[in-house]
Design a protein around this motif. Structure first.
Motif, PDB file in Angstrom:
ATOM      1  N   ALA A   1      -9.156  -1.368   5.511  1.00 16.59           N
ATOM      2  CA  ALA A   1      -7.705  -1.255   5.671  1.00 16.59           C
ATOM      3  C   ALA A   1      -7.295   0.165   6.035  1.00 16.59           C
ATOM      4  O   ALA A   1      -6.246   0.378   6.650  1.00 16.59           O
ATOM      5  N   GLY A   2      -8.141   1.127   5.666  1.00 13.71           N
ATOM      6  CA  GLY A   2      -7.859   2.519   5.993  1.00 13.71           C
ATOM      7  C   GLY A   2      -8.218   2.892   7.415  1.00 13.71           C
ATOM      8  O   GLY A   2      -8.095   4.053   7.806  1.00 13.71           O
ATOM      9  N   GLY A   3      -8.682   1.920   8.177  1.00 13.83           N
ATOM     10  CA  GLY A   3      -8.949   2.163   9.587  1.00 13.83           C
ATOM     11  C   GLY A   3     -10.400   2.299   9.955  1.00 13.83           C
ATOM     12  O   GLY A   3     -10.731   2.631  11.097  1.00 13.83           O
TER      13      GLY A   3
ATOM     14  N   PHE B   1      -3.027 -12.480   1.353  1.00 14.03           N
ATOM     15  CA  PHE B   1      -3.581 -11.277   0.726  1.00 14.03           C
ATOM     16  C   PHE B   1      -2.599 -10.739  -0.310  1.00 14.03           C
ATOM     17  O   PHE B   1      -2.995 -10.345  -1.413  1.00 14.03           O
ATOM     18  N   ALA B   2      -1.310 -10.738   0.026  1.00 13.83           N
ATOM     19  CA  ALA B   2      -0.286 -10.272  -0.913  1.00 13.83           C
ATOM     20  C   ALA B   2      -0.273 -11.128  -2.174  1.00 13.83           C
ATOM     21  O   ALA B   2      -0.164 -10.615  -3.295  1.00 13.83           O
ATOM     22  N   VAL B   3      -0.395 -12.437  -2.000  1.00 13.23           N
ATOM     23  CA  VAL B   3      -0.420 -13.342  -3.154  1.00 13.23           C
ATOM     24  C   VAL B   3      -1.667 -13.086  -3.994  1.00 13.23           C
ATOM     25  O   VAL B   3      -1.626 -13.140  -5.227  1.00 13.23           O
TER      26      VAL B   3
ATOM     27  N   ALA C   1      -4.360   2.438  -3.485  1.00 17.03           N
ATOM     28  CA  ALA C   1      -5.822   2.491  -3.593  1.00 17.03           C
ATOM     29  C   ALA C   1      -6.494   1.627  -2.530  1.00 17.03           C
ATOM     30  O   ALA C   1      -7.605   1.934  -2.080  1.00 17.03           O
ATOM     31  N   LEU C   2      -5.810   0.563  -2.110  1.00 17.28           N
ATOM     32  CA  LEU C   2      -6.369  -0.350  -1.110  1.00 17.28           C
ATOM     33  C   LEU C   2      -5.932  -0.003   0.315  1.00 17.28           C
ATOM     34  O   LEU C   2      -6.320  -0.689   1.267  1.00 17.28           O
ATOM     35  N   ASN C   3      -5.095   1.025   0.447  1.00 18.00           N
ATOM     36  CA  ASN C   3      -4.566   1.414   1.763  1.00 18.00           C
ATOM     37  C   ASN C   3      -3.727   0.302   2.394  1.00 18.00           C
ATOM     38  O   ASN C   3      -3.794   0.050   3.605  1.00 18.00           O
ATOM     39  N   ILE C   4      -2.934  -0.360   1.546  1.00 18.52           N
ATOM     40  CA  ILE C   4      -2.069  -1.453   1.988  1.00 18.52           C
ATOM     41  C   ILE C   4      -0.614  -1.002   1.918  1.00 18.52           C
ATOM     42  O   ILE C   4      -0.208  -0.315   0.974  1.00 18.52           O
ATOM     43  N   ASN C   5       0.183  -1.405   2.899  1.00 18.73           N
ATOM     44  CA  ASN C   5       1.602  -1.065   2.929  1.00 18.73           C
ATOM     45  C   ASN C   5       2.350  -1.863   1.857  1.00 18.73           C
ATOM     46  O   ASN C   5       2.449  -3.081   1.934  1.00 18.73           O
TER      47      ASN C   5
END
Length: 242
Positions: free
Chosen positions: A140-142, A152-154, A177-181
């Motif tokens: 997720a960080g690229g 994924f949000a759920v 920590a997961l690099n998620i918006n």
């Protein structure tokens, strides 16, 4: 009464996944048929995610889907029908239903043993689930393929729920920590909560319908039994007077 899936669904056939689900030779009991159009729409949307260039299966996504699916199917009497639809749905996406279930269970068991603090400290810890989360964070960080989705949000929400992590800051820290918006997660969780609210209402209406149909069947059965008793009595009477 049973129906073939192919005879009761009207869905978009723009995706291969939808077609695969559409032609699955399922035999389902009513009232499960009432949910099939919903699954048909879900699979069209999920097909688009599944075949994005950046898509890669992960356990948090699986946990999210399994959570939504089980809540949709909660209260239906037939375990066999629930599993049949689940198998057909995931296989139509050319993925492994057993992997979804196994990974979801693995994350649930892990989350139950976590606290608000340990949940967000996975980057500094070792373990099977920690390694899964680290891999997601890296991608997720690229540094690899990652495609964020509502499921994924759920999945994240389910982890927090099982860890009893109720503080609002925990979700923020976990997303970081997961690099998620986090804004995307918040938006999708609002949609999810709204879906759950509507689902409760739909299930209440469905229960009323099922109870009403059951009562009608019982009344028809009682009427039939009464008619048979009368018929037998008349037969015996005619036999006596002959």
């Amino acid at each position: 009464m049973s129906y073939r899936l192919v005879s009761c669904l009207t869905i978009s056939k723009d995706s291969v996944s939808a077609q695969a689900f559409y032609i699955s030779p399922l035999e389902l009991e009513f009232p499960l048929l009432l949910l099939l159009p919903l699954f048909a729409e879900l699979i069209v949307q999920q097909h688009l995610m599944r075949y994005k260039r950046t898509y890669r299966y992960d356990a948090v996504f699986a946990l999210g889907f399994v959570t939504v699916y089980d809540q949709l199917m909660e209260g239906f009497p037939s375990d066999e029908d629930r599993d049949t639809i689940f198998q057909a749905y995931i296989k139509a996406l050319k993925e492994d239903p057993e992997q979804y279930r196994t990974d979801a269970l693995k994350l649930e068991e892990w989350a139950c043993s976590q606290t608000s603090s340990s949940l967000v400290e996975f980057p500094s810890r070792d373990g099977e689930v920690e390694a899964i989360l680290k891999d997601i964070a890296e991608r997720a960080g690229g540094k690899g393929s990652f495609s964020y989705s509502r499921f994924f949000a759920v999945g994240l929400f389910r982890l927090l729920e099982l860890a009893n992590a109720t503080e609002p800051t925990v979700l923020e820290k976990l997303c970081a920590a997961l690099n998620i918006n986090k804004r995307s997660v918040d938006r999708n969780l609002d949609v999810y909560r709204n879906l759950l609210s509507k689902l409760v209402q739909a299930k209440e209406l469905l229960k009323e319908y099922v109870d009403r149909e059951k009562k009608k069947r019982e009344e028809r059965s009682e009427t039939q039994k009464a008619n048979e008793v009368v018929k037998n009595c008349l037969g015996e009477y005619q036999y006596v007077i002959q």
